[in-house]
Design a protein around this motif. Structure first.
Motif, PDB file in Angstrom:
ATOM      1  N   LYS A  11       0.825  -1.203   0.000  1.00  0.00           N
ATOM      2  CA  LYS A  11       0.000   0.000   0.000  1.00  0.00           C
ATOM      3  C   LYS A  11       0.863   1.259   0.000  1.00  0.00           C
ATOM      4  CE  LYS A  11      -3.813  -2.390   0.555  1.00  0.00           C
ATOM      5  NZ  LYS A  11      -4.933  -2.339  -0.353  1.00  0.00           N
ATOM      6  N   LEU A  12       0.204   2.394  -0.172  1.00  0.00           N
ATOM      7  CA  LEU A  12       0.865   3.685  -0.167  1.00  0.00           C
ATOM      8  C   LEU A  12       1.145   4.128   1.269  1.00  0.00           C
ATOM      9  CD1 LEU A  12       1.781   6.200  -1.819  1.00  0.00           C
ATOM     10  CD2 LEU A  12      -0.527   7.102  -1.417  1.00  0.00           C
ATOM     11  N   VAL A  13       2.372   4.602   1.495  1.00  0.00           N
ATOM     12  CA  VAL A  13       2.768   5.163   2.784  1.00  0.00           C
ATOM     13  C   VAL A  13       3.085   6.638   2.553  1.00  0.00           C
ATOM     14  CG1 VAL A  13       4.402   5.056   4.698  1.00  0.00           C
ATOM     15  CG2 VAL A  13       3.820   2.975   3.441  1.00  0.00           C
ATOM     16  N   VAL A  14       2.508   7.502   3.352  1.00  0.00           N
ATOM     17  CA  VAL A  14       2.716   8.937   3.241  1.00  0.00           C
ATOM     18  C   VAL A  14       3.271   9.442   4.567  1.00  0.00           C
ATOM     19  CG1 VAL A  14       1.597  11.177   2.863  1.00  0.00           C
ATOM     20  CG2 VAL A  14       0.800   9.150   1.622  1.00  0.00           C
ATOM     21  N   VAL A  15       4.305  10.283   4.502  1.00  0.00           N
ATOM     22  CA  VAL A  15       4.891  10.861   5.711  1.00  0.00           C
ATOM     23  C   VAL A  15       4.981  12.366   5.544  1.00  0.00           C
ATOM     24  CG1 VAL A  15       6.921  10.972   7.195  1.00  0.00           C
ATOM     25  CG2 VAL A  15       6.228   8.786   6.212  1.00  0.00           C
ATOM     26  N   ASP A  16       4.459  13.084   6.514  1.00  0.00           N
ATOM     27  CA  ASP A  16       4.614  14.529   6.589  1.00  0.00           C
ATOM     28  C   ASP A  16       5.365  14.834   7.869  1.00  0.00           C
ATOM     29  OD1 ASP A  16       3.065  15.628   4.258  1.00  0.00           O
ATOM     30  OD2 ASP A  16       1.516  14.382   5.183  1.00  0.00           O
ATOM     31  N   LEU A  17       6.352  15.711   7.766  1.00  0.00           N
ATOM     32  CA  LEU A  17       7.183  16.025   8.929  1.00  0.00           C
ATOM     33  C   LEU A  17       7.864  17.366   8.754  1.00  0.00           C
ATOM     34  CD1 LEU A  17      10.376  15.538   7.993  1.00  0.00           C
ATOM     35  CD2 LEU A  17       9.687  13.169   8.158  1.00  0.00           C
ATOM     36  N   GLU A  18       8.480  17.806   9.831  1.00  0.00           N
ATOM     37  CA  GLU A  18       9.340  18.982   9.835  1.00  0.00           C
ATOM     38  C   GLU A  18      10.696  18.551  10.372  1.00  0.00           C
ATOM     39  OE1 GLU A  18       7.614  22.120  12.154  1.00  0.00           O
ATOM     40  OE2 GLU A  18       5.640  21.828  11.263  1.00  0.00           O
ATOM     41  N   VAL A  19      11.682  19.378  10.140  1.00  0.00           N
ATOM     42  CA  VAL A  19      12.989  19.160  10.750  1.00  0.00           C
ATOM     43  C   VAL A  19      13.296  20.385  11.604  1.00  0.00           C
ATOM     44  CG1 VAL A  19      15.466  18.896  10.337  1.00  0.00           C
ATOM     45  CG2 VAL A  19      13.823  17.697   8.880  1.00  0.00           C
ATOM     46  N   ARG A  20      13.566  20.131  12.870  1.00  0.00           N
ATOM     47  CA  ARG A  20      13.924  21.201  13.801  1.00  0.00           C
ATOM     48  C   ARG A  20      15.225  20.823  14.487  1.00  0.00           C
ATOM     49  NH1 ARG A  20       8.446  20.633  16.477  1.00  0.00           N
ATOM     50  NH2 ARG A  20       7.039  21.366  14.866  1.00  0.00           N
ATOM     51  N   ASP A  21      16.187  21.700  14.385  1.00  0.00           N
ATOM     52  CA  ASP A  21      17.498  21.476  15.026  1.00  0.00           C
ATOM     53  C   ASP A  21      18.089  20.126  14.640  1.00  0.00           C
ATOM     54  OD1 ASP A  21      17.356  23.968  16.368  1.00  0.00           O
ATOM     55  OD2 ASP A  21      16.165  23.050  17.968  1.00  0.00           O
ATOM     56  N   GLY A  22      17.932  19.746  13.372  1.00  0.00           N
ATOM     57  CA  GLY A  22      18.527  18.507  12.876  1.00  0.00           C
ATOM     58  C   GLY A  22      17.791  17.238  13.274  1.00  0.00           C
ATOM     59  N   ARG A  23      16.581  17.382  13.802  1.00  0.00           N
ATOM     60  CA  ARG A  23      15.802  16.221  14.253  1.00  0.00           C
ATOM     61  C   ARG A  23      14.417  16.231  13.620  1.00  0.00           C
ATOM     62  NH1 ARG A  23      18.661  12.640  17.274  1.00  0.00           N
ATOM     63  NH2 ARG A  23      20.321  13.681  18.382  1.00  0.00           N
ATOM     64  N   LEU A  24      13.842  15.035  13.425  1.00  0.00           N
ATOM     65  CA  LEU A  24      12.502  14.917  12.883  1.00  0.00           C
ATOM     66  C   LEU A  24      11.497  15.409  13.926  1.00  0.00           C
ATOM     67  CD1 LEU A  24      12.637  11.380  11.219  1.00  0.00           C
ATOM     68  CD2 LEU A  24      13.378  13.591  10.307  1.00  0.00           C
ATOM     69  N   ALA A  25      10.515  16.177  13.465  1.00  0.00           N
ATOM     70  CA  ALA A  25       9.508  16.739  14.372  1.00  0.00           C
ATOM     71  C   ALA A  25       8.150  16.752  13.677  1.00  0.00           C
ATOM     72  CB  ALA A  25       9.908  18.160  14.782  1.00  0.00           C
ATOM     73  N   GLY A  26       7.098  16.675  14.465  1.00  0.00           N
ATOM     74  CA  GLY A  26       5.753  16.727  13.915  1.00  0.00           C
ATOM     75  C   GLY A  26       5.484  15.621  12.919  1.00  0.00           C
ATOM     76  N   VAL A  27       6.041  14.445  13.161  1.00  0.00           N
ATOM     77  CA  VAL A  27       5.929  13.327  12.218  1.00  0.00           C
ATOM     78  C   VAL A  27       4.505  12.793  12.189  1.00  0.00           C
ATOM     79  CG1 VAL A  27       6.770  11.027  11.624  1.00  0.00           C
ATOM     80  CG2 VAL A  27       8.339  12.697  12.647  1.00  0.00           C
ATOM     81  N   ILE A  44       4.184   4.550  15.995  1.00  0.00           N
ATOM     82  CA  ILE A  44       5.115   4.775  14.877  1.00  0.00           C
ATOM     83  C   ILE A  44       5.536   6.238  14.834  1.00  0.00           C
ATOM     84  CG2 ILE A  44       5.318   4.829  12.358  1.00  0.00           C
ATOM     85  CD1 ILE A  44       3.477   2.301  12.359  1.00  0.00           C
ATOM     86  N   ASN A  45       4.565   7.134  14.930  1.00  0.00           N
ATOM     87  CA  ASN A  45       4.878   8.570  14.918  1.00  0.00           C
ATOM     88  C   ASN A  45       5.816   8.934  16.066  1.00  0.00           C
ATOM     89  OD1 ASN A  45       3.257   9.015  12.643  1.00  0.00           O
ATOM     90  ND2 ASN A  45       1.461   9.493  13.880  1.00  0.00           N
ATOM     91  N   ARG A  46       5.543   8.408  17.256  1.00  0.00           N
ATOM     92  CA  ARG A  46       6.397   8.689  18.424  1.00  0.00           C
ATOM     93  C   ARG A  46       7.802   8.133  18.230  1.00  0.00           C
ATOM     94  NH1 ARG A  46       1.813   7.220  21.227  1.00  0.00           N
ATOM     95  NH2 ARG A  46       2.687   5.176  21.705  1.00  0.00           N
TER      96      ARG A  46
END
Length: 95
Positions: A11-27, A44-46
């Motif tokens: 199936k399709l997997v979609v990921v939306d995120l931000e990068v803050r201070d070199g780390r994944l955030a708001g995944v 998974i998000n955590r």
């Protein structure tokens, strides 16, 4: 940032995120896959939250696996597929 990956035969997997201070955030992982229990998506998000921006697919997949309980069932989805979608988001390769 936005990344997508269609798992072969899956199936399709979609990921939306931000990068803050070199780390994944708001995944936020989403897609047309199925998880049991439903709370596995939050796990998974955590698991991805706070991972280094430059983590490779293997490290991201391992983080997802560690974050999931042994009772989690994934249908049309794998930790590797999630990791690929994350890398695509971070690398600016949405599809």
């Amino acid at each position: 940032m936005h990344g997508e990956y269609k798992m072969p035969g899956g199936k399709l997997v979609v990921v939306d995120l931000e990068v803050r201070d070199g780390r994944l955030a708001g995944v936020q992982v989403s897609g047309d896959f199925f998880l049991e229990p439903d709370s596995a998506l939050d796990a998974i998000n955590r698991a991805l939250e706070g991972q280094p921006q430059d983590a490779d697919e293997a490290a991201l997949a391992a983080a997802v696996q560690r974050g999931l309980g042994s009772d989690v069932m994934m249908y049309g989805l794998s930790a590797q597929a999630i990791a690929i979608a994350v890398r695509r988001a971070v690398d600016g390769d949405a599809a």
